[in-house]
Design a protein around this motif. Structure first.
Motif, mmCIF file in Angstrom:
data_model
loop_
_atom_site.group_PDB
_atom_site.id
_atom_site.type_symbol
_atom_site.label_atom_id
_atom_site.label_comp_id
_atom_site.label_asym_id
_atom_site.label_seq_id
_atom_site.Cartn_x
_atom_site.Cartn_y
_atom_site.Cartn_z
ATOM 1 N N GLY A 117 0.804 -1.211 0.000
ATOM 2 C CA GLY A 117 0.000 0.000 0.000
ATOM 3 C C GLY A 117 0.831 1.253 0.000
ATOM 4 O O GLY A 117 2.062 1.222 -0.079
ATOM 5 N N ALA A 118 0.132 2.360 0.077
ATOM 6 C CA ALA A 118 0.790 3.662 0.053
ATOM 7 C C ALA A 118 -0.078 4.643 0.825
ATOM 8 O O ALA A 118 -1.291 4.481 0.890
ATOM 9 N N PHE A 119 0.559 5.642 1.403
ATOM 10 C CA PHE A 119 -0.204 6.766 1.915
ATOM 11 C C PHE A 119 -0.511 7.665 0.729
ATOM 12 O O PHE A 119 0.405 8.123 0.039
ATOM 13 N N HIS A 120 -1.785 7.879 0.457
ATOM 14 C CA HIS A 120 -2.171 8.756 -0.654
ATOM 15 C C HIS A 120 -3.474 9.419 -0.219
ATOM 16 O O HIS A 120 -4.533 8.790 -0.219
ATOM 17 N N GLN A 121 -3.389 10.684 0.191
ATOM 18 C CA GLN A 121 -4.578 11.354 0.705
ATOM 19 C C GLN A 121 -5.515 11.719 -0.444
ATOM 20 O O GLN A 121 -5.060 12.121 -1.514
ATOM 21 N N PRO A 122 -6.835 11.604 -0.222
ATOM 22 C CA PRO A 122 -7.780 12.064 -1.254
ATOM 23 C C PRO A 122 -7.750 13.594 -1.346
ATOM 24 O O PRO A 122 -7.240 14.259 -0.443
ATOM 25 N N LYS A 123 -8.273 14.125 -2.451
ATOM 26 C CA LYS A 123 -8.400 15.575 -2.600
ATOM 27 C C LYS A 123 -9.716 16.069 -2.015
ATOM 28 O O LYS A 123 -9.897 17.268 -1.790
ATOM 29 N N LEU A 124 -10.658 15.142 -1.846
ATOM 30 C CA LEU A 124 -11.996 15.488 -1.380
ATOM 31 C C LEU A 124 -12.696 14.198 -0.966
ATOM 32 O O LEU A 124 -12.475 13.159 -1.569
#
Ligand code: NAD
Ligand code: ZN
Length: 360
Positions: free
Chosen positions: A155-162
Protein backbone atom coordinates in the motif's frame (compact mmCIF):
# COMPACT_ATOMS: atom_id res chain seq x y z
CA UNK A 1 -21.37 19.94 7.71
CA UNK A 2 -17.75 20.04 6.62
CA UNK A 3 -14.73 18.46 8.31
CA UNK A 4 -11.40 20.02 7.35
CA UNK A 5 -8.47 17.65 7.37
CA UNK A 6 -5.44 19.84 7.89
CA UNK A 7 -2.34 18.18 6.45
CA UNK A 8 -0.46 21.13 4.98
CA UNK A 9 -0.36 20.89 1.22
CA UNK A 10 -2.24 17.57 1.41
CA UNK A 11 -5.24 19.16 3.21
CA UNK A 12 -8.77 18.38 2.07
CA UNK A 13 -12.39 18.63 3.05
CA UNK A 14 -14.89 15.95 4.01
CA UNK A 15 -18.37 17.13 3.04
CA UNK A 16 -21.28 15.42 4.76
CA UNK A 17 -24.75 16.11 3.44
CA UNK A 18 -27.85 14.18 2.46
CA UNK A 19 -28.32 14.23 -1.32
CA UNK A 20 -24.71 15.18 -2.03
CA UNK A 21 -24.11 12.25 -4.41
CA UNK A 22 -26.38 13.82 -7.02
CA UNK A 23 -24.33 17.04 -6.78
CA UNK A 24 -20.93 15.32 -6.76
CA UNK A 25 -19.90 16.81 -10.11
CA UNK A 26 -20.27 20.46 -9.14
CA UNK A 27 -18.79 19.70 -5.69
CA UNK A 28 -15.71 18.15 -7.27
CA UNK A 29 -15.37 21.05 -9.71
CA UNK A 30 -15.57 23.53 -6.84
CA UNK A 31 -12.79 21.64 -5.04
CA UNK A 32 -10.56 22.45 -8.03
CA UNK A 33 -10.22 19.05 -9.66
CA UNK A 34 -9.73 19.06 -13.42
CA UNK A 35 -9.49 16.61 -16.29
CA UNK A 36 -11.36 13.37 -16.89
CA UNK A 37 -12.87 11.25 -14.14
CA UNK A 38 -12.37 7.49 -13.78
CA UNK A 39 -15.03 6.06 -11.46
CA UNK A 40 -13.92 2.87 -9.70
CA UNK A 41 -16.69 0.90 -7.98
CA UNK A 42 -17.90 -2.62 -7.28
CA UNK A 43 -20.73 -4.36 -9.11
CA UNK A 44 -23.15 -4.16 -6.16
CA UNK A 45 -22.62 -0.50 -5.32
CA UNK A 46 -22.61 0.48 -8.99
CA UNK A 47 -26.03 -1.11 -9.48
CA UNK A 48 -27.52 1.32 -6.96
CA UNK A 49 -25.44 4.47 -7.15
CA UNK A 50 -23.22 4.70 -10.24
CA UNK A 51 -25.81 6.30 -12.51
CA UNK A 52 -26.38 9.29 -10.27
CA UNK A 53 -22.63 9.84 -9.92
CA UNK A 54 -21.96 9.43 -13.66
CA UNK A 55 -24.74 11.85 -14.56
CA UNK A 56 -23.54 14.53 -12.16
CA UNK A 57 -19.94 14.23 -13.40
CA UNK A 58 -21.12 14.26 -17.01
CA UNK A 59 -23.15 17.40 -16.40
CA UNK A 60 -20.06 19.43 -15.50
CA UNK A 61 -17.84 18.01 -18.24
CA UNK A 62 -15.70 15.48 -16.37
CA UNK A 63 -16.56 12.92 -19.06
CA UNK A 64 -16.41 9.92 -16.68
CA UNK A 65 -15.55 6.31 -17.45
CA UNK A 66 -16.66 3.46 -15.17
CA UNK A 67 -14.37 0.65 -13.97
CA UNK A 68 -15.96 -2.17 -11.96
CA UNK A 69 -14.59 -4.96 -9.78
CA UNK A 70 -16.60 -7.76 -8.12
CA UNK A 71 -17.94 -6.88 -4.66
CA UNK A 72 -15.99 -8.26 -1.71
CA UNK A 73 -12.63 -8.28 0.05
CA UNK A 74 -11.09 -10.54 -2.65
CA UNK A 75 -11.05 -7.52 -4.98
CA UNK A 76 -8.43 -5.86 -2.77
CA UNK A 77 -5.69 -7.65 -4.68
CA UNK A 78 -2.69 -6.79 -6.80
CA UNK A 79 -4.24 -8.54 -9.81
CA UNK A 80 -7.44 -6.43 -9.55
CA UNK A 81 -5.32 -3.31 -9.09
CA UNK A 82 -3.43 -4.14 -12.27
CA UNK A 83 -6.70 -4.84 -14.11
CA UNK A 84 -8.12 -1.48 -13.07
CA UNK A 85 -4.90 0.30 -14.10
CA UNK A 86 -5.03 -1.39 -17.52
CA UNK A 87 -8.67 -0.47 -17.89
CA UNK A 88 -7.85 3.17 -17.06
CA UNK A 89 -5.01 3.22 -19.59
CA UNK A 90 -7.18 1.57 -22.26
CA UNK A 91 -9.82 4.25 -21.72
CA UNK A 92 -7.19 6.88 -22.44
CA UNK A 93 -6.65 8.15 -18.91
CA UNK A 94 -3.32 9.69 -18.08
CA UNK A 95 -1.74 11.94 -15.47
CA UNK A 96 -4.36 14.63 -16.08
CA UNK A 97 -7.23 12.34 -15.01
CA UNK A 98 -8.47 11.66 -11.48
CA UNK A 99 -10.05 8.65 -9.80
CA UNK A 100 -13.40 8.66 -8.00
CA UNK A 101 -13.80 5.75 -5.55
CA UNK A 102 -17.50 4.90 -5.20
CA UNK A 103 -18.02 2.18 -2.62
CA UNK A 104 -17.08 0.72 0.72
CA UNK A 105 -13.62 0.33 2.21
CA UNK A 106 -12.65 -2.32 -0.33
CA UNK A 107 -13.22 0.00 -3.29
CA UNK A 108 -11.73 2.98 -1.42
CA UNK A 109 -8.52 1.13 -0.53
CA UNK A 110 -8.18 -0.41 -4.02
CA UNK A 111 -9.03 2.73 -6.00
CA UNK A 112 -6.83 4.86 -3.73
CA UNK A 113 -3.96 2.46 -4.31
CA UNK A 114 -4.53 2.58 -8.06
CA UNK A 115 -4.54 6.40 -7.89
CA UNK A 116 -1.29 6.32 -5.90
CA UNK A 117 0.59 4.38 -8.60
CA UNK A 118 -1.13 5.17 -11.93
CA UNK A 119 1.25 7.53 -13.77
CA UNK A 120 3.17 7.66 -10.43
CA UNK A 121 0.16 9.12 -8.68
CA UNK A 122 -2.97 10.99 -9.75
CA UNK A 123 -5.56 12.75 -7.56
CA UNK A 124 -8.53 10.88 -6.19
CA UNK A 125 -11.89 11.57 -4.57
CA UNK A 126 -13.59 9.29 -2.07
CA UNK A 127 -17.34 8.72 -2.26
CA UNK A 128 -17.82 6.23 0.62
CA UNK A 129 -21.02 4.15 0.67
CA UNK A 130 -20.75 2.06 3.88
CA UNK A 131 -20.67 3.25 7.48
CA UNK A 132 -17.12 1.90 7.79
CA UNK A 133 -16.01 3.80 4.72
CA UNK A 134 -17.81 7.02 5.70
CA UNK A 135 -16.44 7.32 9.23
CA UNK A 136 -13.17 5.44 8.88
CA UNK A 137 -11.52 4.23 5.70
CA UNK A 138 -12.19 7.19 3.37
CA UNK A 139 -10.30 9.60 5.64
CA UNK A 140 -6.62 9.30 6.46
CA UNK A 141 -4.94 8.33 3.22
CA UNK A 142 -4.18 4.68 3.89
CA UNK A 143 -4.64 2.83 0.61
CA UNK A 144 -3.65 -0.66 -0.36
CA UNK A 145 -4.35 -4.26 -1.27
CA UNK A 146 -3.94 -7.63 0.41
CA UNK A 147 -1.43 -10.40 -0.19
CA UNK A 148 -2.03 -14.13 0.37
CA UNK A 149 0.31 -13.68 3.36
CA UNK A 150 -1.85 -11.07 5.04
CA UNK A 151 -4.19 -8.10 4.79
CA UNK A 152 -3.05 -4.64 3.68
CA UNK A 153 0.56 -5.71 3.14
CA UNK A 154 0.95 -3.62 -0.02
CA UNK A 155 0.00 0.00 0.00
CA UNK A 156 0.79 3.66 0.05
CA UNK A 157 -0.20 6.77 1.91
CA UNK A 158 -2.17 8.76 -0.65
CA UNK A 159 -4.58 11.35 0.71
CA UNK A 160 -7.78 12.06 -1.25
CA UNK A 161 -8.40 15.57 -2.60
CA UNK A 162 -12.00 15.49 -1.38
CA UNK A 163 -14.36 13.14 0.47
CA UNK A 164 -18.06 13.23 -0.41
CA UNK A 165 -20.27 11.64 2.26
CA UNK A 166 -23.96 11.27 1.41
CA UNK A 167 -25.77 9.47 4.28
CA UNK A 168 -28.71 8.66 2.01
CA UNK A 169 -26.65 6.02 0.14
CA UNK A 170 -26.77 3.93 3.33
CA UNK A 171 -30.44 3.16 2.57
CA UNK A 172 -29.38 0.35 0.20
CA UNK A 173 -26.81 -1.18 2.57
CA UNK A 174 -27.78 -4.62 3.99
CA UNK A 175 -28.60 -4.55 7.73
CA UNK A 176 -25.64 -6.68 8.76
CA UNK A 177 -23.14 -4.38 6.98
CA UNK A 178 -24.91 -1.37 8.42
CA UNK A 179 -24.65 -2.71 11.97
CA UNK A 180 -21.03 -3.82 11.76
CA UNK A 181 -20.03 -0.29 10.82
CA UNK A 182 -21.11 0.90 14.23
CA UNK A 183 -18.22 -0.99 15.80
CA UNK A 184 -15.97 1.74 14.29
CA UNK A 185 -18.40 4.56 15.09
CA UNK A 186 -18.48 3.40 18.73
CA UNK A 187 -14.68 2.94 18.70
CA UNK A 188 -14.15 6.57 17.68
CA UNK A 189 -16.50 7.86 20.38
CA UNK A 190 -14.98 5.55 23.00
CA UNK A 191 -11.43 6.82 22.44
CA UNK A 192 -12.16 10.55 22.20
CA UNK A 193 -15.75 11.66 22.91
CA UNK A 194 -17.73 10.15 25.77
CA UNK A 195 -20.71 12.46 25.17
CA UNK A 196 -21.11 11.07 21.66
CA UNK A 197 -21.72 7.59 23.11
CA UNK A 198 -25.01 8.79 24.56
CA UNK A 199 -26.05 10.25 21.20
CA UNK A 200 -25.25 7.04 19.37
CA UNK A 201 -27.42 5.19 21.90
CA UNK A 202 -30.41 7.29 20.77
CA UNK A 203 -30.18 6.05 17.15
CA UNK A 204 -32.70 3.47 16.03
CA UNK A 205 -30.67 0.57 14.58
CA UNK A 206 -33.69 -0.59 12.57
CA UNK A 207 -33.60 2.55 10.41
CA UNK A 208 -30.82 4.13 8.36
CA UNK A 209 -31.29 7.55 9.88
CA UNK A 210 -27.90 8.75 11.03
CA UNK A 211 -27.82 12.54 11.27
CA UNK A 212 -25.19 14.10 9.01
CA UNK A 213 -23.75 16.09 11.90
CA UNK A 214 -23.21 12.95 14.00
CA UNK A 215 -21.37 11.33 11.07
CA UNK A 216 -19.31 14.50 10.63
CA UNK A 217 -18.37 14.66 14.32
CA UNK A 218 -17.40 11.00 14.27
CA UNK A 219 -15.24 11.59 11.17
CA UNK A 220 -13.67 14.60 12.91
CA UNK A 221 -12.37 12.34 15.69
CA UNK A 222 -10.41 10.33 13.13
CA UNK A 223 -9.39 13.49 11.25
CA UNK A 224 -7.84 15.08 14.37
CA UNK A 225 -5.86 11.89 15.07
CA UNK A 226 -4.66 11.63 11.46
CA UNK A 227 -3.59 15.30 11.55
CA UNK A 228 -1.52 14.62 14.65
CA UNK A 229 0.18 11.54 13.19
CA UNK A 230 -0.36 11.29 9.42
CA UNK A 231 2.09 8.45 8.79
CA UNK A 232 1.62 6.53 12.04
CA UNK A 233 5.10 7.30 13.32
CA UNK A 234 4.25 9.03 16.59
CA UNK A 235 2.07 6.44 18.30
CA UNK A 236 -1.02 8.67 18.19
CA UNK A 237 -2.67 7.10 15.16
CA UNK A 238 -2.29 3.79 17.02
CA UNK A 239 -5.23 4.88 19.20
CA UNK A 240 -7.45 4.03 16.23
CA UNK A 241 -6.47 0.40 16.84
CA UNK A 242 -8.63 0.30 19.97
CA UNK A 243 -10.34 -3.11 19.97
CA UNK A 244 -8.35 -4.16 16.91
CA UNK A 245 -5.48 -6.17 18.43
CA UNK A 246 -7.59 -9.05 19.74
CA UNK A 247 -10.29 -8.21 17.15
CA UNK A 248 -7.88 -8.87 14.27
CA UNK A 249 -6.80 -12.12 15.94
CA UNK A 250 -10.41 -13.27 16.08
CA UNK A 251 -11.10 -12.11 12.52
CA UNK A 252 -8.12 -14.13 11.26
CA UNK A 253 -9.01 -17.20 13.37
CA UNK A 254 -12.53 -17.51 11.97
CA UNK A 255 -13.04 -19.36 8.65
CA UNK A 256 -12.93 -16.77 5.89
CA UNK A 257 -16.21 -14.97 5.30
CA UNK A 258 -18.07 -16.13 8.42
CA UNK A 259 -17.56 -13.00 10.45
CA UNK A 260 -17.57 -9.41 9.30
CA UNK A 261 -14.71 -7.14 10.37
CA UNK A 262 -16.92 -5.01 12.62
CA UNK A 263 -18.30 -8.13 14.30
CA UNK A 264 -14.78 -9.29 15.18
CA UNK A 265 -13.95 -5.76 16.35
CA UNK A 266 -17.02 -5.79 18.61
CA UNK A 267 -15.53 -8.81 20.38
CA UNK A 268 -12.11 -7.15 20.37
CA UNK A 269 -13.65 -4.08 21.99
CA UNK A 270 -15.22 -6.22 24.71
CA UNK A 271 -11.80 -7.75 25.45
CA UNK A 272 -10.12 -4.32 25.42
CA UNK A 273 -12.74 -2.95 27.83
CA UNK A 274 -12.09 -5.83 30.22
CA UNK A 275 -8.33 -5.21 30.05
CA UNK A 276 -8.95 -1.50 30.62
CA UNK A 277 -10.90 -2.31 33.79
CA UNK A 278 -8.00 -4.43 34.95
CA UNK A 279 -5.04 -2.23 33.96
CA UNK A 280 -6.13 1.37 33.66
CA UNK A 281 -8.98 1.87 36.08
CA UNK A 282 -11.87 2.00 33.62
CA UNK A 283 -15.03 1.92 35.72
CA UNK A 284 -17.33 -1.09 35.25
CA UNK A 285 -20.22 1.29 34.54
CA UNK A 286 -18.32 3.07 31.71
CA UNK A 287 -17.35 -0.32 30.33
CA UNK A 288 -20.94 -1.53 30.52
CA UNK A 289 -22.32 1.52 28.70
CA UNK A 290 -20.00 0.86 25.73
CA UNK A 291 -20.91 -2.85 25.71
CA UNK A 292 -24.61 -1.93 25.78
CA UNK A 293 -24.05 0.23 22.73
CA UNK A 294 -22.40 -2.62 20.80
CA UNK A 295 -25.32 -4.87 21.74
CA UNK A 296 -27.76 -2.12 20.64
CA UNK A 297 -26.37 -2.53 17.10
CA UNK A 298 -26.68 -6.33 17.29
CA UNK A 299 -22.94 -6.94 17.41
CA UNK A 300 -22.10 -10.39 18.83
CA UNK A 301 -20.30 -10.19 22.18
CA UNK A 302 -19.76 -13.88 22.94
CA UNK A 303 -17.02 -15.84 21.18
CA UNK A 304 -17.98 -19.03 19.33
CA UNK A 305 -16.56 -22.05 21.29
CA UNK A 306 -15.24 -23.51 18.02
CA UNK A 307 -12.65 -20.71 17.89
CA UNK A 308 -9.90 -21.72 20.31
CA UNK A 309 -7.96 -19.20 22.36
CA UNK A 310 -4.72 -20.73 21.11
CA UNK A 311 -5.71 -20.11 17.51
CA UNK A 312 -6.63 -16.48 18.20
CA UNK A 313 -3.31 -15.92 20.02
CA UNK A 314 -1.41 -17.56 17.18
CA UNK A 315 -3.11 -15.32 14.59
CA UNK A 316 -2.59 -12.21 16.65
CA UNK A 317 1.09 -12.97 17.00
CA UNK A 318 1.37 -12.15 13.31
CA UNK A 319 -0.27 -8.80 13.72
CA UNK A 320 2.02 -5.94 12.75
CA UNK A 321 1.25 -4.26 16.07
CA UNK A 322 3.46 -6.85 17.80
CA UNK A 323 6.69 -5.13 16.91
CA UNK A 324 9.68 -7.05 18.24
CA UNK A 325 7.56 -9.08 20.64
CA UNK A 326 6.42 -5.99 22.49
CA UNK A 327 2.68 -5.59 22.91
CA UNK A 328 1.38 -2.07 22.48
CA UNK A 329 -2.21 -2.28 23.55
CA UNK A 330 -4.77 0.54 23.44
CA UNK A 331 -6.66 0.92 26.72
CA UNK A 332 -9.19 3.38 28.14
CA UNK A 333 -8.69 5.27 31.38
CA UNK A 334 -12.28 6.42 31.00
CA UNK A 335 -14.84 6.66 28.22
CA UNK A 336 -13.35 9.14 25.73
CA UNK A 337 -9.79 8.82 27.09
CA UNK A 338 -7.63 6.25 25.29
CA UNK A 339 -3.87 5.70 25.54
CA UNK A 340 -1.29 3.17 24.36
CA UNK A 341 -0.11 0.87 27.14
CA UNK A 342 2.74 -1.61 27.34
CA UNK A 343 1.40 -3.20 30.52
CA UNK A 344 -0.69 -5.87 28.80
CA UNK A 345 1.01 -9.27 28.60
CA UNK A 346 0.21 -12.22 26.39
CA UNK A 347 -1.30 -14.04 29.37
CA UNK A 348 -3.55 -11.03 30.08
CA UNK A 349 -4.77 -11.26 26.51
CA UNK A 350 -5.29 -14.99 26.85
CA UNK A 351 -7.50 -14.40 29.90
CA UNK A 352 -9.43 -11.67 28.10
CA UNK A 353 -10.12 -13.98 25.14
CA UNK A 354 -11.31 -16.70 27.54
CA UNK A 355 -13.60 -14.15 29.16
CA UNK A 356 -15.28 -13.59 25.77
CA UNK A 357 -16.80 -17.07 26.10
CA UNK A 358 -18.91 -15.98 29.05
CA UNK A 359 -22.26 -14.30 28.61
CA UNK A 360 -21.95 -10.64 29.47
P1 NAD B 1 -16.93 -3.44 1.53
O1 NAD B 1 -16.31 -2.36 0.79
O2 NAD B 1 -16.63 -4.84 1.14
O3 NAD B 1 -18.51 -3.26 1.53
C1 NAD B 1 -19.33 -4.24 2.14
C2 NAD B 1 -20.39 -4.78 1.18
O4 NAD B 1 -21.43 -3.82 1.05
C3 NAD B 1 -19.90 -5.05 -0.23
O5 NAD B 1 -20.52 -6.22 -0.70
C4 NAD B 1 -20.40 -3.86 -1.04
O6 NAD B 1 -20.65 -4.18 -2.37
C5 NAD B 1 -21.67 -3.53 -0.32
N1 NAD B 1 -22.07 -2.12 -0.35
C6 NAD B 1 -21.28 -1.04 -0.10
N2 NAD B 1 -22.00 0.07 -0.08
C7 NAD B 1 -23.28 -0.28 -0.35
C8 NAD B 1 -24.49 0.44 -0.44
N3 NAD B 1 -24.55 1.76 -0.20
N4 NAD B 1 -25.60 -0.25 -0.74
C9 NAD B 1 -25.58 -1.60 -0.92
N5 NAD B 1 -24.46 -2.33 -0.81
C10 NAD B 1 -23.32 -1.68 -0.53
O7 NAD B 1 -16.60 -3.38 3.11
P2 NAD B 1 -16.34 -2.17 4.11
O8 NAD B 1 -16.71 -2.70 5.44
O9 NAD B 1 -16.93 -0.89 3.64
O10 NAD B 1 -14.76 -1.99 4.05
C11 NAD B 1 -13.89 -2.98 4.54
C12 NAD B 1 -12.51 -2.72 4.01
O11 NAD B 1 -12.08 -1.44 4.49
C13 NAD B 1 -11.47 -3.72 4.48
O12 NAD B 1 -10.71 -4.15 3.38
C14 NAD B 1 -10.61 -2.93 5.45
O13 NAD B 1 -9.27 -3.36 5.46
C15 NAD B 1 -10.73 -1.54 4.89
N6 NAD B 1 -10.48 -0.48 5.87
C16 NAD B 1 -9.56 0.46 5.53
C17 NAD B 1 -9.27 1.50 6.39
C18 NAD B 1 -8.29 2.55 5.99
O14 NAD B 1 -7.90 3.37 6.82
N7 NAD B 1 -7.90 2.61 4.74
C19 NAD B 1 -9.95 1.59 7.62
C20 NAD B 1 -10.90 0.62 7.93
C21 NAD B 1 -11.17 -0.41 7.04
ZN1 ZN C 1 -11.60 -1.62 11.90
Amino acid sequence: PTVHVDLGERSYEVLVETGLLARAGETIARAGLKGRAAIVSDETVAKYHAEALQASLQAVGFNPTLHLVPAGEASKSMSRAEEVCSSLAAAGHDRRSFVVALGGGVVGDLAGFVASVFYRGIPFVQVPTTIVAQVDSSVGGKTGVNLAEGKNLLGAFHQPKLVIVDPSVLATLPAREYHEGFAEVIKHAAIRDAAMLAEIAKLDPATRDVPADLIARNIAIKARIVEADEHETKGIRALLNFGHTIGHGIEAAVPYGEMLHGEAIGLGLRAALLLSEKHSGLSPSASKSILDLLAHFHLPLVLDPAITTGRVLHKLGRDKKFEAGKVRFVLLRDAGDAFVSDAVTTSDMEAAIEHLRMPR
